[in-house]
Design a protein around this motif. Sequence first.
Motif, PDB file in Angstrom:
ATOM      1  N   PHE A  95       0.791  -1.230   0.000  1.00 60.31           N
ATOM      2  CA  PHE A  95       0.000   0.000   0.000  1.00 60.31           C
ATOM      3  C   PHE A  95       0.826   1.283   0.000  1.00 60.31           C
ATOM      4  O   PHE A  95       0.318   2.333  -0.400  1.00 60.31           O
ATOM      5  CB  PHE A  95      -0.950   0.018   1.199  1.00 60.31           C
ATOM      6  CG  PHE A  95      -2.038  -1.006   1.080  1.00 60.31           C
ATOM      7  CD1 PHE A  95      -2.970  -0.942   0.071  1.00 60.31           C
ATOM      8  CD2 PHE A  95      -2.107  -2.047   1.985  1.00 60.31           C
ATOM      9  CE1 PHE A  95      -3.964  -1.885  -0.046  1.00 60.31           C
ATOM     10  CE2 PHE A  95      -3.103  -3.002   1.872  1.00 60.31           C
ATOM     11  CZ  PHE A  95      -4.034  -2.921   0.855  1.00 60.31           C
ATOM     12  N   LEU A  96       2.083   1.223   0.435  1.00 64.02           N
ATOM     13  CA  LEU A  96       2.881   2.443   0.527  1.00 64.02           C
ATOM     14  C   LEU A  96       3.984   2.531  -0.524  1.00 64.02           C
ATOM     15  O   LEU A  96       4.230   3.596  -1.076  1.00 64.02           O
ATOM     16  CB  LEU A  96       3.513   2.558   1.918  1.00 64.02           C
ATOM     17  CG  LEU A  96       2.535   2.693   3.078  1.00 64.02           C
ATOM     18  CD1 LEU A  96       3.283   2.716   4.397  1.00 64.02           C
ATOM     19  CD2 LEU A  96       1.700   3.945   2.927  1.00 64.02           C
ATOM     20  N   VAL A  97       4.645   1.436  -0.800  1.00 64.18           N
ATOM     21  CA  VAL A  97       5.823   1.485  -1.673  1.00 64.18           C
ATOM     22  C   VAL A  97       5.458   1.249  -3.134  1.00 64.18           C
ATOM     23  O   VAL A  97       5.880   2.001  -4.013  1.00 64.18           O
ATOM     24  CB  VAL A  97       6.872   0.459  -1.199  1.00 64.18           C
ATOM     25  CG1 VAL A  97       8.049   0.412  -2.137  1.00 64.18           C
ATOM     26  CG2 VAL A  97       7.333   0.800   0.203  1.00 64.18           C
ATOM     27  N   VAL A  98       4.695   0.218  -3.407  1.00 64.62           N
ATOM     28  CA  VAL A  98       4.418  -0.173  -4.791  1.00 64.62           C
ATOM     29  C   VAL A  98       3.711   0.914  -5.591  1.00 64.62           C
ATOM     30  O   VAL A  98       4.119   1.213  -6.717  1.00 64.62           O
ATOM     31  CB  VAL A  98       3.649  -1.517  -4.831  1.00 64.62           C
ATOM     32  CG1 VAL A  98       3.198  -1.845  -6.233  1.00 64.62           C
ATOM     33  CG2 VAL A  98       4.521  -2.631  -4.287  1.00 64.62           C
ATOM     34  N   PRO A  99       2.652   1.552  -5.100  1.00 62.23           N
ATOM     35  CA  PRO A  99       1.989   2.567  -5.931  1.00 62.23           C
ATOM     36  C   PRO A  99       2.902   3.739  -6.315  1.00 62.23           C
ATOM     37  O   PRO A  99       2.870   4.190  -7.469  1.00 62.23           O
ATOM     38  CB  PRO A  99       0.830   3.050  -5.059  1.00 62.23           C
ATOM     39  CG  PRO A  99       0.552   1.917  -4.140  1.00 62.23           C
ATOM     40  CD  PRO A  99       1.880   1.297  -3.873  1.00 62.23           C
ATOM     41  N   ASP A 100       3.722   4.208  -5.391  1.00 64.69           N
ATOM     42  CA  ASP A 100       4.630   5.311  -5.716  1.00 64.69           C
ATOM     43  C   ASP A 100       5.674   4.898  -6.742  1.00 64.69           C
ATOM     44  O   ASP A 100       5.962   5.633  -7.692  1.00 64.69           O
ATOM     45  CB  ASP A 100       5.327   5.812  -4.457  1.00 64.69           C
ATOM     46  CG  ASP A 100       4.388   6.523  -3.515  1.00 64.69           C
ATOM     47  OD1 ASP A 100       3.331   6.983  -3.981  1.00 64.69           O
ATOM     48  OD2 ASP A 100       4.722   6.618  -2.316  1.00 64.69           O
ATOM     49  N   ASN A 101       6.242   3.709  -6.559  1.00 63.17           N
ATOM     50  CA  ASN A 101       7.265   3.247  -7.491  1.00 63.17           C
ATOM     51  C   ASN A 101       6.690   2.936  -8.868  1.00 63.17           C
ATOM     52  O   ASN A 101       7.336   3.192  -9.885  1.00 63.17           O
ATOM     53  CB  ASN A 101       7.981   2.016  -6.928  1.00 63.17           C
ATOM     54  CG  ASN A 101       8.900   2.377  -5.792  1.00 63.17           C
ATOM     55  OD1 ASN A 101       9.291   3.520  -5.633  1.00 63.17           O
ATOM     56  ND2 ASN A 101       9.237   1.399  -4.984  1.00 63.17           N
ATOM     57  N   MET A 102       5.483   2.383  -8.925  1.00 62.98           N
ATOM     58  CA  MET A 102       4.869   2.099 -10.220  1.00 62.98           C
ATOM     59  C   MET A 102       4.541   3.386 -10.968  1.00 62.98           C
ATOM     60  O   MET A 102       4.707   3.454 -12.178  1.00 62.98           O
ATOM     61  CB  MET A 102       3.599   1.260 -10.042  1.00 62.98           C
ATOM     62  CG  MET A 102       3.870  -0.212  -9.863  1.00 62.98           C
ATOM     63  SD  MET A 102       4.827  -0.951 -11.201  1.00 62.98           S
ATOM     64  CE  MET A 102       3.726  -0.738 -12.572  1.00 62.98           C
ATOM     65  N   THR A 103       4.094   4.401 -10.255  1.00 65.45           N
ATOM     66  CA  THR A 103       3.817   5.686 -10.900  1.00 65.45           C
ATOM     67  C   THR A 103       5.083   6.265 -11.504  1.00 65.45           C
ATOM     68  O   THR A 103       5.081   6.739 -12.639  1.00 65.45           O
ATOM     69  CB  THR A 103       3.211   6.664  -9.876  1.00 65.45           C
ATOM     70  OG1 THR A 103       2.047   6.072  -9.309  1.00 65.45           O
ATOM     71  CG2 THR A 103       2.851   7.974 -10.531  1.00 65.45           C
ATOM     72  N   ALA A 104       6.167   6.209 -10.756  1.00 67.34           N
ATOM     73  CA  ALA A 104       7.443   6.738 -11.256  1.00 67.34           C
ATOM     74  C   ALA A 104       7.959   5.912 -12.425  1.00 67.34           C
ATOM     75  O   ALA A 104       8.461   6.459 -13.416  1.00 67.34           O
ATOM     76  CB  ALA A 104       8.468   6.771 -10.128  1.00 67.34           C
ATOM     77  N   ALA A 105       7.845   4.594 -12.345  1.00 66.61           N
ATOM     78  CA  ALA A 105       8.348   3.733 -13.423  1.00 66.61           C
ATOM     79  C   ALA A 105       7.537   3.903 -14.703  1.00 66.61           C
ATOM     80  O   ALA A 105       8.091   3.930 -15.798  1.00 66.61           O
ATOM     81  CB  ALA A 105       8.323   2.275 -12.977  1.00 66.61           C
ATOM     82  N   LEU A 106       6.235   4.025 -14.574  1.00 65.05           N
ATOM     83  CA  LEU A 106       5.395   4.172 -15.760  1.00 65.05           C
ATOM     84  C   LEU A 106       5.519   5.556 -16.381  1.00 65.05           C
ATOM     85  O   LEU A 106       5.262   5.727 -17.569  1.00 65.05           O
ATOM     86  CB  LEU A 106       3.944   3.866 -15.419  1.00 65.05           C
ATOM     87  CG  LEU A 106       3.663   2.407 -15.043  1.00 65.05           C
ATOM     88  CD1 LEU A 106       2.204   2.236 -14.653  1.00 65.05           C
ATOM     89  CD2 LEU A 106       4.027   1.473 -16.162  1.00 65.05           C
ATOM     90  N   ALA A 107       5.918   6.541 -15.604  1.00 64.12           N
ATOM     91  CA  ALA A 107       6.104   7.888 -16.156  1.00 64.12           C
ATOM     92  C   ALA A 107       7.339   7.951 -17.039  1.00 64.12           C
ATOM     93  O   ALA A 107       7.359   8.672 -18.037  1.00 64.12           O
ATOM     94  CB  ALA A 107       6.212   8.901 -15.028  1.00 64.12           C
ATOM     95  N   VAL A 108       8.357   7.185 -16.701  1.00 57.95           N
ATOM     96  CA  VAL A 108       9.605   7.209 -17.481  1.00 57.95           C
ATOM     97  C   VAL A 108       9.441   6.419 -18.766  1.00 57.95           C
ATOM     98  O   VAL A 108       9.687   6.927 -19.849  1.00 57.95           O
ATOM     99  CB  VAL A 108      10.779   6.652 -16.636  1.00 57.95           C
ATOM    100  CG1 VAL A 108      12.030   6.531 -17.478  1.00 57.95           C
ATOM    101  CG2 VAL A 108      11.018   7.542 -15.441  1.00 57.95           C
ATOM    102  N   VAL A 165       8.898  -0.666 -20.199  1.00 55.25           N
ATOM    103  CA  VAL A 165       9.942  -1.171 -19.305  1.00 55.25           C
ATOM    104  C   VAL A 165       9.407  -1.302 -17.883  1.00 55.25           C
ATOM    105  O   VAL A 165       9.659  -2.303 -17.200  1.00 55.25           O
ATOM    106  CB  VAL A 165      11.183  -0.259 -19.350  1.00 55.25           C
ATOM    107  CG1 VAL A 165      12.216  -0.684 -18.325  1.00 55.25           C
ATOM    108  CG2 VAL A 165      11.794  -0.264 -20.742  1.00 55.25           C
ATOM    109  N   GLY A 166       8.650  -0.321 -17.423  1.00 55.06           N
ATOM    110  CA  GLY A 166       8.080  -0.376 -16.079  1.00 55.06           C
ATOM    111  C   GLY A 166       7.107  -1.520 -15.911  1.00 55.06           C
ATOM    112  O   GLY A 166       7.116  -2.219 -14.891  1.00 55.06           O
ATOM    113  N   THR A 167       6.273  -1.748 -16.906  1.00 47.52           N
ATOM    114  CA  THR A 167       5.315  -2.848 -16.847  1.00 47.52           C
ATOM    115  C   THR A 167       6.018  -4.194 -16.873  1.00 47.52           C
ATOM    116  O   THR A 167       5.687  -5.097 -16.099  1.00 47.52           O
ATOM    117  CB  THR A 167       4.322  -2.753 -18.017  1.00 47.52           C
ATOM    118  OG1 THR A 167       3.676  -1.483 -17.967  1.00 47.52           O
ATOM    119  CG2 THR A 167       3.294  -3.862 -17.959  1.00 47.52           C
ATOM    120  N   MET A 168       7.002  -4.346 -17.746  1.00 51.47           N
ATOM    121  CA  MET A 168       7.737  -5.610 -17.837  1.00 51.47           C
ATOM    122  C   MET A 168       8.456  -5.912 -16.526  1.00 51.47           C
ATOM    123  O   MET A 168       8.426  -7.044 -16.035  1.00 51.47           O
ATOM    124  CB  MET A 168       8.750  -5.554 -18.981  1.00 51.47           C
ATOM    125  CG  MET A 168       9.532  -6.827 -19.149  1.00 51.47           C
ATOM    126  SD  MET A 168       8.519  -8.249 -19.566  1.00 51.47           S
ATOM    127  CE  MET A 168       8.048  -7.845 -21.213  1.00 51.47           C
TER     128      MET A 168
END
Length: 68
Positions: A24-37, A41-44
């Motif tokens: 609930f705390l780490v994954v949503p923030d990291n996924m948002t950052a990865a998908l923005a770049v 690659v972020g999805t894979m």
Amino acid sequence: LLPKLARYIPVSAAAGYLFVLGAFLVVPDNMTAALAVDPLVGTMTAVVTAISDPFIGMLAGLLTRFLM
């Protein structure tokens, strides 16, 4: 808030507690950052990490980026 909650969590439930914190705390923030770049690659990286090991997911992300 987290230190107050930690007093009520037994030691034997630490793994589940940390899993919930990460989910609930780490994954949503990291996924948002990865998908923005780079969405592909972020999805894979996220899919391979969810299926296997975080290190293998990181390698899959690097390989995807290299092949693109």
